[in-house]
Write an enzyme that holds these catalytic residues in place. Structure first.
Site, mmCIF file in Angstrom:
data_model
loop_
_atom_site.group_PDB
_atom_site.id
_atom_site.type_symbol
_atom_site.label_atom_id
_atom_site.label_comp_id
_atom_site.label_asym_id
_atom_site.label_seq_id
_atom_site.Cartn_x
_atom_site.Cartn_y
_atom_site.Cartn_z
ATOM 1 N N PRO A 1 0.796 -1.302 0.036
ATOM 2 C CA PRO A 1 -0.021 -0.095 0.058
ATOM 3 C C PRO A 1 0.800 1.329 -0.006
ATOM 4 C CG PRO A 1 -0.808 -1.809 1.556
ATOM 5 C CD PRO A 1 0.500 -2.070 1.081
ATOM 6 N N GLU A 2 0.604 2.129 -1.068
ATOM 7 C CA GLU A 2 1.362 3.459 -1.049
ATOM 8 C C GLU A 2 0.227 4.551 -1.066
ATOM 9 O OE1 GLU A 2 3.971 3.675 -4.427
ATOM 10 O OE2 GLU A 2 4.322 1.503 -4.626
ATOM 11 N N LYS B 1 2.162 7.125 3.711
ATOM 12 C CA LYS B 1 1.614 5.796 4.138
ATOM 13 C C LYS B 1 0.972 5.653 5.352
ATOM 14 C CE LYS B 1 5.402 4.199 0.833
ATOM 15 N NZ LYS B 1 6.503 3.226 0.622
ATOM 16 N N ARG C 1 17.388 -1.470 -5.681
ATOM 17 C CA ARG C 1 15.920 -1.419 -6.187
ATOM 18 C C ARG C 1 15.703 -1.889 -7.718
ATOM 19 N NH1 ARG C 1 13.791 1.925 -2.551
ATOM 20 N NH2 ARG C 1 15.216 3.244 -1.281
#
Ligand SMILES: [Zn+2]
Length: 263
Positions: free
Chosen positions: A2-3, A59, A251
């Site tokens: 969830p962002e 968030k 990343r």
């Protein structure tokens, strides 16, 4: 994970279902999510009170109780909220249950247990204590983003995801924002032109707002978006070339090598 858009959707869901109802009982199904509080303290702060209002920062979702504290939720990788009648079947990985006198309950489901449940005396204090940067949608103007980006030597994807500099954007939405702004994720932040940073700001706002408008449901995003095509070899919605996955400094990023030119 969830962002910002997902958490904003949770916030609106909580507002639409759970405010202004007396809390009868609080149950913590998994204490490992509690941060700096005990089950007894959480229960004492919430029982007999109502949830009064909400605020989101990045968030994090903060919920004001009728008492002196705010409930602070972070959803980790897999969290969500669900409100339902006591007699209905509950979701599979409930970690916190708030039971209301009206026979409904609000639960925090968190399969991978990376979420957190805390209490805060007030939201601004919570933001400061957690060293969070300004909210990516509500807390930053074009000049603010220009300063943030201009003072960072990190790759632009990493800079967007640094919660201490800018709160709310994670792996998925950073890719979308950079795709919409046509900026390669590996570009050095302080090497972006003024014009590119302007485009980045507009792209960021447009992407976050659009995602919130569609309930953060990837299937309802515009056809011009990358998120529904996060897969190597999928075709770029803009030029048709193959979407690629790259890795750098721990990343990974999906992008279109044709639309987002490497420096
Ligand atoms: Zn393309």
């Amino acid at each position: 994970m969830p962002e910002l858009p997902d958490v904003e959707v949770f916030r609106r869901y909580l507002n639409a279902t759970s405010l202004h109802q007396t809390i009868e009982r609080v149950r913590v199904q998994d204490k490992r999510l509690l941060e700096g509080i005990s089950t007894a303290r959480l229960s004492k702060e919430l029982t007999g009170r109502e949830l009064e209002q909400t605020r989101r920062h990045g968030k994090h979702l903060l919920v004001k109780t009728g008492g002196p504290v705010w409930l602070a939720l972070h959803f980790g990788m897999t969290g969500f909220l669900r409100y339902f009648k006591k007699t209905s079947k509950q979701p599979d990985h409930v970690r916190l249950t708030i039971e209301f006198e009206n026979g409904f309950r609000l639960v925090f489901d968190n399969q991978r247990r990376l979420g957190r449940i805390a209490l805060a005396s007030d939201p601004d204090r919570f933001v400061a204590d957690n060293q969070l940067g300004p909210d990516a949608l509500e807390g930053i103007d074009p000049d603010g983003l220009r300063k943030l980006v201009g003072s960072s030597r990190a790759r632009v994807k990493a800079a967007l995801m640094d919660q201490k500099k800018l709160a709310g954007i994670g792996n998925v939405y950073s890719d979308e924002i950079l795709f919409q702004a046509e900026i390669h994720p590996e570009r050095k932040s302080n090497r972006l032109t003024r014009q590119e940073v302007g485009g980045l700001y507009r792209g960021m706002r447009r992407v976050l707002k659009t995602a919130i408008d569609v309930g953060a449901d990837p299937d309802r995003l515009p056809r011009s978006y990358l998120i529904p095509r996060r897969q190597e070899g999928a075709s770029c919605p803009r030029c048709g070339d193959a979407i690629a996955l790259i890795s750098f400094s721990g990343r990974s990023a999906y992008h279109c090598p044709s639309c987002q030119q490497r420096p």
